[in-house]
Write a protein that holds these residues in place. Structure first.
Motif, PDB file in Angstrom:
ATOM      1  N   GLN A  17       0.765  -1.127   0.032  1.00  0.00           N
ATOM      2  CA  GLN A  17      -0.059   0.062   0.201  1.00  0.00           C
ATOM      3  C   GLN A  17       1.081   1.307  -0.068  1.00  0.00           C
ATOM      4  OE1 GLN A  17      -1.777   0.701   3.836  1.00  0.00           O
ATOM      5  NE2 GLN A  17      -1.168  -1.249   4.461  1.00  0.00           N
ATOM      6  N   PHE A  18       2.065   1.064  -0.042  1.00  0.00           N
ATOM      7  CA  PHE A  18       2.993   2.224   0.106  1.00  0.00           C
ATOM      8  C   PHE A  18       3.683   2.902  -1.302  1.00  0.00           C
ATOM      9  CE2 PHE A  18       2.871  -0.354   3.855  1.00  0.00           C
ATOM     10  CZ  PHE A  18       2.374   0.758   4.698  1.00  0.00           C
ATOM     11  N   GLY A  19       3.698   3.980  -1.627  1.00  0.00           N
ATOM     12  CA  GLY A  19       4.073   4.489  -2.689  1.00  0.00           C
ATOM     13  C   GLY A  19       5.351   5.450  -2.674  1.00  0.00           C
ATOM     14  N   SER A  20       5.390   5.779  -1.298  1.00  0.00           N
ATOM     15  CA  SER A  20       6.723   6.486  -0.941  1.00  0.00           C
ATOM     16  C   SER A  20       7.337   6.162   0.401  1.00  0.00           C
ATOM     17  CB  SER A  20       6.543   8.042  -1.268  1.00  0.00           C
ATOM     18  OG  SER A  20       5.458   8.454   0.077  1.00  0.00           O
ATOM     19  N   VAL A  21       8.367   6.680   0.896  1.00  0.00           N
ATOM     20  CA  VAL A  21       9.000   6.447   2.089  1.00  0.00           C
ATOM     21  C   VAL A  21       8.115   7.257   3.077  1.00  0.00           C
ATOM     22  CG1 VAL A  21      11.017   6.737   3.473  1.00  0.00           C
ATOM     23  CG2 VAL A  21      11.478   5.767   1.231  1.00  0.00           C
ATOM     24  N   GLN A  22       7.751   8.313   2.599  1.00  0.00           N
ATOM     25  CA  GLN A  22       6.750   9.375   3.507  1.00  0.00           C
ATOM     26  C   GLN A  22       5.517   8.639   3.741  1.00  0.00           C
ATOM     27  OE1 GLN A  22       8.547  10.205   0.810  1.00  0.00           O
ATOM     28  NE2 GLN A  22      10.060  11.353   1.689  1.00  0.00           N
ATOM     29  N   GLU A  23       4.976   7.906   3.000  1.00  0.00           N
ATOM     30  CA  GLU A  23       3.774   7.095   3.145  1.00  0.00           C
ATOM     31  C   GLU A  23       3.999   5.918   4.335  1.00  0.00           C
ATOM     32  OE1 GLU A  23       1.977   5.637  -0.304  1.00  0.00           O
ATOM     33  OE2 GLU A  23       1.570   7.660  -1.048  1.00  0.00           O
ATOM     34  N   ILE A  24       5.064   5.240   4.266  1.00  0.00           N
ATOM     35  CA  ILE A  24       5.545   4.243   5.257  1.00  0.00           C
ATOM     36  C   ILE A  24       5.619   5.043   6.640  1.00  0.00           C
ATOM     37  CG2 ILE A  24       7.146   2.679   6.007  1.00  0.00           C
ATOM     38  CD1 ILE A  24       8.201   2.348   3.079  1.00  0.00           C
ATOM     39  N   GLN A  25       6.175   6.131   6.780  1.00  0.00           N
ATOM     40  CA  GLN A  25       6.628   6.769   7.966  1.00  0.00           C
ATOM     41  C   GLN A  25       5.150   7.449   8.569  1.00  0.00           C
ATOM     42  OE1 GLN A  25      10.754   8.504   8.090  1.00  0.00           O
ATOM     43  NE2 GLN A  25       9.780   9.553   6.703  1.00  0.00           N
ATOM     44  N   LYS A  26       4.254   7.729   7.550  1.00  0.00           N
ATOM     45  CA  LYS A  26       3.092   8.375   8.205  1.00  0.00           C
ATOM     46  C   LYS A  26       2.142   7.193   8.812  1.00  0.00           C
ATOM     47  CE  LYS A  26      -1.315  10.816   6.516  1.00  0.00           C
ATOM     48  NZ  LYS A  26      -2.125   9.679   6.607  1.00  0.00           N
ATOM     49  N   TRP A  27       2.263   5.768   8.085  1.00  0.00           N
ATOM     50  CA  TRP A  27       1.502   4.720   8.557  1.00  0.00           C
ATOM     51  C   TRP A  27       2.227   4.210   9.873  1.00  0.00           C
ATOM     52  CZ3 TRP A  27       2.595   0.030  10.467  1.00  0.00           C
ATOM     53  CH2 TRP A  27       1.653  -0.886  10.492  1.00  0.00           C
ATOM     54  N   LEU A  45       8.140   5.542  19.494  1.00  0.00           N
ATOM     55  CA  LEU A  45       8.646   6.654  18.774  1.00  0.00           C
ATOM     56  C   LEU A  45      10.013   6.131  18.176  1.00  0.00           C
ATOM     57  CD1 LEU A  45       8.601   9.368  21.606  1.00  0.00           C
ATOM     58  CD2 LEU A  45       7.118   9.123  19.620  1.00  0.00           C
ATOM     59  N   TYR A  46      10.317   6.795  16.813  1.00  0.00           N
ATOM     60  CA  TYR A  46      11.409   6.298  16.223  1.00  0.00           C
ATOM     61  C   TYR A  46      12.141   7.725  15.500  1.00  0.00           C
ATOM     62  CZ  TYR A  46       8.505   6.569  12.040  1.00  0.00           C
ATOM     63  OH  TYR A  46       7.602   6.973  11.177  1.00  0.00           O
ATOM     64  N   GLU A  47      13.329   7.650  14.788  1.00  0.00           N
ATOM     65  CA  GLU A  47      13.921   8.743  14.416  1.00  0.00           C
ATOM     66  C   GLU A  47      13.493   8.625  12.680  1.00  0.00           C
ATOM     67  OE1 GLU A  47      18.125  10.772  13.090  1.00  0.00           O
ATOM     68  OE2 GLU A  47      17.790   9.304  15.000  1.00  0.00           O
ATOM     69  N   HIS A  48      12.961   9.697  12.148  1.00  0.00           N
ATOM     70  CA  HIS A  48      12.447   9.799  10.964  1.00  0.00           C
ATOM     71  C   HIS A  48      13.669   9.984   9.921  1.00  0.00           C
ATOM     72  CE1 HIS A  48       8.682   9.989  12.602  1.00  0.00           C
ATOM     73  NE2 HIS A  48       7.991   9.970  11.471  1.00  0.00           N
ATOM     74  N   THR A  49      13.578   9.256   9.009  1.00  0.00           N
ATOM     75  CA  THR A  49      14.601   9.396   7.989  1.00  0.00           C
ATOM     76  C   THR A  49      14.105   9.065   6.435  1.00  0.00           C
ATOM     77  OG1 THR A  49      16.785   8.312   7.244  1.00  0.00           O
ATOM     78  CG2 THR A  49      15.532   6.898   8.353  1.00  0.00           C
ATOM     79  N   ASP A  50      14.498   9.679   5.479  1.00  0.00           N
ATOM     80  CA  ASP A  50      14.036   9.103   4.203  1.00  0.00           C
ATOM     81  C   ASP A  50      14.852   8.283   3.427  1.00  0.00           C
ATOM     82  OD1 ASP A  50      11.885  11.108   4.343  1.00  0.00           O
ATOM     83  OD2 ASP A  50      13.366  12.930   3.272  1.00  0.00           O
ATOM     84  N   LYS A  51      15.902   7.864   4.109  1.00  0.00           N
ATOM     85  CA  LYS A  51      16.858   6.752   3.660  1.00  0.00           C
ATOM     86  C   LYS A  51      16.210   5.458   3.944  1.00  0.00           C
ATOM     87  CE  LYS A  51      21.497   5.298   2.980  1.00  0.00           C
ATOM     88  NZ  LYS A  51      22.999   5.480   3.472  1.00  0.00           N
ATOM     89  N   LEU A  52      15.810   4.666   2.827  1.00  0.00           N
ATOM     90  CA  LEU A  52      15.136   3.593   3.450  1.00  0.00           C
ATOM     91  C   LEU A  52      15.884   2.444   4.258  1.00  0.00           C
ATOM     92  CD1 LEU A  52      12.331   2.219   2.263  1.00  0.00           C
ATOM     93  CD2 LEU A  52      13.506   0.901   0.528  1.00  0.00           C
TER      94      LEU A  52
END
Length: 225
Positions: free
Chosen positions: A157-167, A175-182
């Motif tokens: 269901q995920f089209g981007s790393v941002q969508e994964i983090q939103k989910w 809590l976890y540290e957000h990052t755009d690197k997969l």
């Protein structure tokens, strides 16, 4: 015993009659008598090899696996479509379907998505962008915001790393540290899951796997053994 690759394949065309003919031909092969003794019984992909390419036969074609299901054709915008699901050894066996389409049903096109977690095979093809917009595969066992252990059922269901983090933000109670690197995101989430598991001595193994689908054209697969 091989690892089994799960693949969903869409056959589609604006020539609706040809799609229906193809479906009926495939269904006849699945429901008919096996073309030779095999371990998979009805649905063995070797029956397709023997039927469409008798001069080569199943022994010479990449076709180890079986058809796990097939739905009836339906209309999708201008197209007629049916879906086939296969389980195949080590990776997707797309070449046999591509050869069948090119030689017998040239009006029909193929889209597919495949996953085999053990060997890290995650690939797809959707040249017209109609069926598989998903870019990432996510498999996770995690505590939700109430501390209940959950697993993710819909991996696609995920089209981007941002969508994964939103989910993750909406569903995981950690809590976890957000990052755009997969790779960093997977490592970070697994780290907080491990810490939670150790602190709470959970019975279930908590895990996170995030993979990016690679686009691989049907023509790039090997047809002959």
């Amino acid at each position: 015993m091989p690892n089994w690759c799960s693949t969903a394949i869409k056959f589609y065309s604006k020539d609706k009659d040809r799609v229906d003919e193809m479906y009926k031909k495939f269904l006849g092969i699945i429901k008919g008598e096996p073309t030779q003794e095999n371990d998979f019984k009805n649905g063995w992909m070797g029956d397709f090899a023997n039927t469409f390419f008798p001069e080569l036969g199943a022994e010479k074609i990449e076709c180890r696996g079986w058809v796990d299901g097939m739905d009836e054709p339906y209309d999708y915008d201008e197209y007629r479509v049916f879906t086939m699901w296969t389980e195949t050894a080590w990776g997707p066996k797309i070449a046999i379907w591509n050869e069948i389409v090119e030689k017998f049903y040239p009006e029909v096109k193929i889209a597919y998505i495949a996953e085999e977690c053990g060997c890290g095979v995650f690939c797809k093809w959707d040249d017209d962008g109609m069926f598989y917009p998903d870019e990432y595969y996510v498999d996770i066992c995690y505590p939700d915001k109430n501390g209940e252990i959950q697993t993710l059922d819909d991996h696609y269901q995920f089209g981007s790393v941002q969508e994964i983090q939103k989910w993750l933000d909406e569903n995981m109670g950690l809590l976890y540290e957000h990052t755009d690197k997969l790779s960093d995101l997977e490592t970070e989430v697994q780290s907080v899951l491990d810490a939670y598991s150790e602190e709470h001595d959970t019975e279930e193994a908590l895990y996170c796997q995030i993979e990016e689908f690679e686009s691989v054209a049907p023509s790039e697969f090997t047809f002959l053994e």
